[in-house]
Design a protein around this motif. Structure first.
Motif, mmCIF file in Angstrom:
data_model
loop_
_atom_site.group_PDB
_atom_site.id
_atom_site.type_symbol
_atom_site.label_atom_id
_atom_site.label_comp_id
_atom_site.label_asym_id
_atom_site.label_seq_id
_atom_site.Cartn_x
_atom_site.Cartn_y
_atom_site.Cartn_z
ATOM 1 N N SER A 1 0.878 -1.059 -0.327
ATOM 2 C CA SER A 1 0.208 0.143 0.109
ATOM 3 C C SER A 1 0.716 1.199 -0.005
ATOM 4 C CB SER A 1 -0.897 -0.012 1.229
ATOM 5 O OG SER A 1 -1.836 -0.908 1.236
ATOM 6 N N ALA A 2 0.491 2.188 -0.996
ATOM 7 C CA ALA A 2 1.336 3.234 -1.210
ATOM 8 C C ALA A 2 0.684 4.505 -1.612
ATOM 9 C CB ALA A 2 2.641 3.026 -1.826
ATOM 10 N N PRO A 3 0.720 5.617 -1.572
ATOM 11 C CA PRO A 3 1.837 6.111 -0.746
ATOM 12 C C PRO A 3 1.420 5.856 0.807
ATOM 13 C CG PRO A 3 0.454 8.062 -1.393
ATOM 14 C CD PRO A 3 0.075 6.631 -2.212
ATOM 15 N N LEU A 4 2.575 5.973 1.574
ATOM 16 C CA LEU A 4 2.328 5.394 2.937
ATOM 17 C C LEU A 4 2.004 6.785 3.868
ATOM 18 C CD1 LEU A 4 3.205 3.106 4.881
ATOM 19 C CD2 LEU A 4 5.302 4.267 5.082
ATOM 20 N N THR A 5 1.020 6.418 4.707
ATOM 21 C CA THR A 5 0.261 7.323 5.786
ATOM 22 C C THR A 5 1.246 7.213 6.957
ATOM 23 O OG1 THR A 5 -1.868 6.987 4.706
ATOM 24 C CG2 THR A 5 -1.531 8.063 7.029
ATOM 25 N N ALA B 1 -4.862 8.873 16.735
ATOM 26 C CA ALA B 1 -5.740 8.259 16.632
ATOM 27 C C ALA B 1 -6.779 8.829 15.320
ATOM 28 C CB ALA B 1 -6.662 8.397 17.833
ATOM 29 N N ASP B 2 -6.806 10.224 15.389
ATOM 30 C CA ASP B 2 -7.463 11.060 14.359
ATOM 31 C C ASP B 2 -7.018 10.650 13.061
ATOM 32 O OD1 ASP B 2 -8.976 12.350 16.314
ATOM 33 O OD2 ASP B 2 -7.934 13.842 16.434
ATOM 34 N N ARG B 3 -5.574 10.522 12.876
ATOM 35 C CA ARG B 3 -4.911 10.172 11.440
ATOM 36 C C ARG B 3 -5.670 8.806 10.996
ATOM 37 N NH1 ARG B 3 0.521 12.661 9.753
ATOM 38 N NH2 ARG B 3 -0.893 14.583 10.723
ATOM 39 N N LEU B 4 -5.354 7.721 12.128
ATOM 40 C CA LEU B 4 -5.711 6.536 11.561
ATOM 41 C C LEU B 4 -7.317 6.527 11.045
ATOM 42 C CD1 LEU B 4 -4.166 4.375 14.580
ATOM 43 C CD2 LEU B 4 -3.788 4.281 12.127
ATOM 44 N N ARG B 5 -8.105 7.402 11.879
ATOM 45 C CA ARG B 5 -9.658 7.002 11.653
ATOM 46 C C ARG B 5 -9.733 7.918 10.417
ATOM 47 N NH1 ARG B 5 -11.602 9.621 16.223
ATOM 48 N NH2 ARG B 5 -11.703 11.474 15.142
ATOM 49 N N SER C 1 -7.735 8.595 7.937
ATOM 50 C CA SER C 1 -7.293 8.057 6.734
ATOM 51 C C SER C 1 -7.597 6.462 6.481
ATOM 52 C CB SER C 1 -5.727 7.944 6.866
ATOM 53 O OG SER C 1 -5.063 9.230 6.963
ATOM 54 N N ASP C 2 -8.461 6.084 7.256
ATOM 55 C CA ASP C 2 -8.854 4.443 6.947
ATOM 56 C C ASP C 2 -7.804 3.636 6.862
ATOM 57 O OD1 ASP C 2 -10.867 2.554 6.890
ATOM 58 O OD2 ASP C 2 -11.290 2.825 4.846
ATOM 59 N N VAL C 3 -6.708 3.768 7.819
ATOM 60 C CA VAL C 3 -5.543 2.499 8.088
ATOM 61 C C VAL C 3 -5.609 2.253 9.275
ATOM 62 C CG1 VAL C 3 -4.674 3.744 6.245
ATOM 63 C CG2 VAL C 3 -4.058 4.298 8.613
ATOM 64 N N GLU C 4 -4.988 0.890 9.561
ATOM 65 C CA GLU C 4 -4.682 0.498 10.928
ATOM 66 C C GLU C 4 -3.347 0.461 11.278
ATOM 67 O OE1 GLU C 4 -6.758 -3.290 11.085
ATOM 68 O OE2 GLU C 4 -8.794 -2.544 10.702
ATOM 69 N N HIS C 5 -2.670 0.962 10.478
ATOM 70 C CA HIS C 5 -1.082 0.734 10.807
ATOM 71 C C HIS C 5 -0.482 2.264 10.418
ATOM 72 C CE1 HIS C 5 -2.215 -3.415 10.565
ATOM 73 N NE2 HIS C 5 -1.236 -3.442 11.087
ATOM 74 N N ILE D 1 -6.592 4.098 24.196
ATOM 75 C CA ILE D 1 -7.734 5.174 24.217
ATOM 76 C C ILE D 1 -8.899 4.598 23.328
ATOM 77 C CG2 ILE D 1 -6.382 7.296 24.881
ATOM 78 C CD1 ILE D 1 -5.713 7.460 22.078
ATOM 79 N N PRO D 2 -9.828 3.886 23.966
ATOM 80 C CA PRO D 2 -10.582 2.998 23.056
ATOM 81 C C PRO D 2 -11.532 3.873 22.356
ATOM 82 C CG PRO D 2 -11.140 2.749 25.352
ATOM 83 C CD PRO D 2 -9.454 3.331 25.283
ATOM 84 N N GLN D 3 -11.975 5.256 22.830
ATOM 85 C CA GLN D 3 -12.972 5.970 22.324
ATOM 86 C C GLN D 3 -12.458 6.716 21.191
ATOM 87 O OE1 GLN D 3 -12.422 5.961 25.694
ATOM 88 N NE2 GLN D 3 -14.070 4.535 26.065
ATOM 89 N N LEU D 4 -11.154 7.088 21.018
ATOM 90 C CA LEU D 4 -10.570 7.909 20.018
ATOM 91 C C LEU D 4 -10.626 7.542 18.710
ATOM 92 C CD1 LEU D 4 -7.374 9.544 21.699
ATOM 93 C CD2 LEU D 4 -9.661 10.272 21.605
ATOM 94 N N LEU D 5 -10.764 6.173 18.709
ATOM 95 C CA LEU D 5 -10.805 5.278 17.278
ATOM 96 C C LEU D 5 -12.159 5.245 16.905
ATOM 97 C CD1 LEU D 5 -8.051 2.601 17.890
ATOM 98 C CD2 LEU D 5 -7.934 4.789 16.377
ATOM 99 N N ARG D 6 -13.261 5.838 17.473
ATOM 100 C CA ARG D 6 -14.692 5.561 16.998
ATOM 101 C C ARG D 6 -15.036 6.674 16.242
ATOM 102 N NH1 ARG D 6 -16.625 3.696 23.046
ATOM 103 N NH2 ARG D 6 -15.834 1.647 22.928
ATOM 104 N N PRO D 7 -15.692 6.539 15.099
ATOM 105 C CA PRO D 7 -16.136 7.754 14.276
ATOM 106 C C PRO D 7 -16.833 8.676 15.069
ATOM 107 C CG PRO D 7 -17.229 5.910 13.616
ATOM 108 C CD PRO D 7 -16.194 5.485 14.712
ATOM 109 N N PRO D 8 -16.821 10.243 14.789
ATOM 110 C CA PRO D 8 -17.716 10.972 15.634
ATOM 111 C C PRO D 8 -19.300 10.753 15.186
ATOM 112 C CG PRO D 8 -16.506 12.221 13.791
ATOM 113 C CD PRO D 8 -15.939 10.839 13.912
#
Length: 305
Positions: free
Chosen positions: A76-80, A92-96, A98-102, A124-131
């Motif tokens: 997967s590229a370009p790399l986030t 956490a915000d960037r993971l969410r 960008s829809d990536v997990e790494h 931080i479980p709540q930070l990965l949940r969408p608003p």
């Protein structure tokens, strides 16, 4: 406080890597042998892509034979990526978004670590949940709140389908100023006399650089908001992430939104505390039980002191 914790404090530094011309088979064996969920593709020391366990599954569906394929063909590229001085909440915000997990952590082009959604969710479980978003808010209602007293500085609002029952989409807010007296009283009542909350010279030498209110005191404001929902609200559980500190003498607002009807008078509630500028200080999720209130005539028989 997640806005004050750099991502370097939670990242994994022993990152599994491979050059772009490595075969997919070699990469899969390395992932298996090291018991990791991804491998970062590095060219001349710089990360250029990533291959995850999910990528392997997708590639197996699209190809009959991966044995001779190279990582550069499937990565997967370009790399986030993210910078090492970014806060955990930023990661956490960037993971969410960008829809990536790494999320590799890169400093001046060099790979220094990685953080994953799975690991961050434990922290931080709540930070990965969408608003939660809605097209419109329910109308403002006047509800019966069986609180023993109110103060002029406190503000409560309720927006709901009606004023007698709780339903999905209803929103309650409670605002007050967290005063010096509040912090001192909370410390005395709970026994949490941490100098961070009580002594300015001591607090100035911490990562915050100043005194802050107790985080659990902020959570108490969530309880205050829930207490004013229609009905008698009983806390069953609460998950919480403390995103930023609350300053002494700061006016804050607790916001509780009913997001799910669990049946049998139980509801899932999205909870948050924000400052006067709307910045989020606390985020979480509660489950509450909403019983019927005692008859209104009981209030006339109960002393108000």
């Amino acid at each position: 406080m997640h806005d004050t914790i750099p991502v370097t404090e939670v990242m994994v530094t022993d990152v599994t890597t491979a050059p772009p011309d490595s075969t997919v088979t070699e990469a899969a064996e390395r992932i298996r042998d090291r018991d990791v969920s991804s491998i970062v593709v590095v060219r001349e020391g710089a990360p250029v892509g990533i291959v995850t366990e999910g990528d392997f599954a997708r590639q197996l569906c699209d190809r009959r034979d991966l044995g001779d394929a190279r990582l550069e063909d499937v990565m997967s590229a370009p790399l986030t990526t993210i910078e090492p001085d970014a806060a955990v909440s930023d990661a956490a915000d960037r993971l969410r978004t960008s829809d990536v997990e790494h999320l590799p952590i890169v400093d001046d082009g060099d790979l220094v670590g990685i953080v994953t959604a799975a690991e961050l969710s434990y922290f931080i479980p709540q930070l990965l949940r969408p608003p939660i978003t809605h097209e419109s808010e329910p109308p403002k209602r006047v509800v019966r709140t069986d609180t023993q007293y109110e103060r002029d500085d406190w503000t409560f609002e309720y927006h709901g389908a009606d004023e007698t029952t709780v339903s999905v989409g209803d929103v309650a807010t409670f605002s007050k100023t967290v005063t010096e007296a509040d912090v001192e009283s909370f410390a005395d009542v709970t026994g949490d006399t941490n100098r961070l909350h009580l002594e300015e010279p001591y607090a100035a030498e911490t990562r915050f650089g100043r005194r802050i209110a107790h985080g659990v005191l902020a959570l108490g404001l969530v309880s205050a908001s829930l207490a004013r929902l229609p009905g008698l609200t009983i806390y069953l559980s609460q998950e919480v992430s403390f995103r930023a500190p609350i300053d002494v003498d700061e006016r804050v607002t607790a916001r509780c939104e009913i997001v799910d009807d669990l049946g049998e008078s139980k509801f899932r509630v999205a909870t948050a505390v924000v400052d006067s500028d709307g910045a989020e200080l606390l985020e979480g999720e509660a489950v509450v039980l909403v019983d019927d209130l005692p008859p209104a005539d009981v209030l006339e028989e109960v002393p108000a002191d």
